[in-house]
Design an enzyme around this catalytic site. Structure first.
Site, PDB file in Angstrom:
ATOM      1  N   LYS A 103       0.421  -0.972  -0.018  1.00 55.24           N
ATOM      2  CA  LYS A 103       0.030  -0.033  -0.106  1.00 55.24           C
ATOM      3  C   LYS A 103       1.197   1.047  -0.250  1.00 55.24           C
ATOM      4  CE  LYS A 103      -4.103  -1.789   2.349  1.00 55.24           C
ATOM      5  NZ  LYS A 103      -5.233  -1.611   2.970  1.00 55.24           N
ATOM      6  N   LYS A 159       4.021   6.706  18.575  1.00 53.09           N
ATOM      7  CA  LYS A 159       3.176   6.606  16.629  1.00 53.09           C
ATOM      8  C   LYS A 159       2.114   6.504  17.141  1.00 53.09           C
ATOM      9  CE  LYS A 159       5.340   2.170  15.158  1.00 53.09           C
ATOM     10  NZ  LYS A 159       5.245   1.159  14.247  1.00 53.09           N
TER      11      LYS A 159
END
Length: 277
Positions: free
Chosen positions: A69, A159
């Site tokens: 992706k 993150k």
């Protein structure tokens, strides 16, 4: 005169497990669209070459799944806004001028499925577990539904923090350490693949508000590990990611063909196929 049959495909590695050919073949039948849709294995180091060859041979569009992706995002000559924000592309389409546009339909597929289940997102307190590509792809469409708040939690806190900063302009987004997530939420979305290995995120079971909804992006026969846990600890509703898979496919089909297929019947067929009925 014979009707031209347009070619579409899904690229991934591995790809044998993909349900996309099943879904798009049913979409094509439902909408009377002349197309074929196949699953194609791209070499781990040869995704761009494989996709270039596909389009050079007349391919009209393709889906892209793991692990390509991000590469598809780099490959596309144009990007939709939602693909730019997702940082990943799951749908490519060749335009009349030869350009390849990249889109990300994952978040739209998730929201479509939640709304189909009558889950109220406007004004909801949403918790997203995980801060990888799957989470990033759905944040903007979720925020577009105007929840009261959206909290991201992840094993690696930095993150989650990065995503909260990235999407701060689109709504009330905060990042929290997993061990500090103790308040109740209305919609709890597990974007991690933990259920595939029978594992659970290290979270308190106090997160489920009365009448809350648990949503696991993974799917399989019966309830996922996460949804079993959610139901045991007070979630009133629990859904897996099969509807999201059909929803994102419908959105891709819309981009390619200009019409939206109905999802409900296809989802029923897919569930039967998955359960081996």
């Amino acid at each position: 005169m014979t009707q031209q049959i347009d070619r579409y495909a899904v690229f991934g590695n591995p790809i044998e497990h993909s349900k996309s050919p099943f879904i798009h073949t049913l979409f094509a039948r439902q909408t009377n669209q002349p197309l074929i849709y196949t699953a194609e294995t791209a070499p781990k180091e040869g995704f761009v070459e494989a996709v270039k060859a596909f389009f050079a041979e007349g391919g009209k569009g393709c889906n892209v799944t793991l692990p390509f992706k991000e590469e598809a995002y780099q490959f596309a000559s144009r990007l939709t806004e939602r693909a730019q924000l997702a940082g990943a592309v799951n749908t490519l389409k060749k335009l009349d001028d030869g350009d390849i546009i990249g889109d990300n339909t994952d978040g739209a597929g998730l929201v479509q499925d939640l709304l189909q289940h009558q889950v109220v997102l406007a004004g909801a307190r949403i918790l997203v577990i995980g801060a990888g590509g799957a989470a990033r792809g759905v944040l903007k469409p979720l925020l577009d539904q105007k929840p009261t708040s959206l909290t991201i939690t992840n094993r690696t806190f930095s993150k989650a923090e990065k995503l909260a900063v990235l999407f701060a302009a689109y709504g009330s987004v905060t990042a929290k350490e997993m061990n500090t997530v103790t308040e109740e939420y209305d919609v709890i979305i597990n974007s991690t693949s933990a259920s595939l290995s029978g594992e659970l995120p290290a979270l308190s079971s106090s997160i489920f508000a009365a009448n809350s909804t648990s949503y696991d992006m993974m799917y399989g026969k019966g309830d996922t590990t996460f949804n079993q846990w959610a139901k045991q600890h007070g979630a009133a509703h629990a859904y897996d990611g099969l509807g999201m898979l059909v929803g994102q496919a419908a959105e891709s089909f819309m981009l390619w063909r200009g019409l939206r297929p109905g999802s409900k019947q296809i989802l029923r067929e897919l569930r039967k196929n998955l359960e081996g009925l």
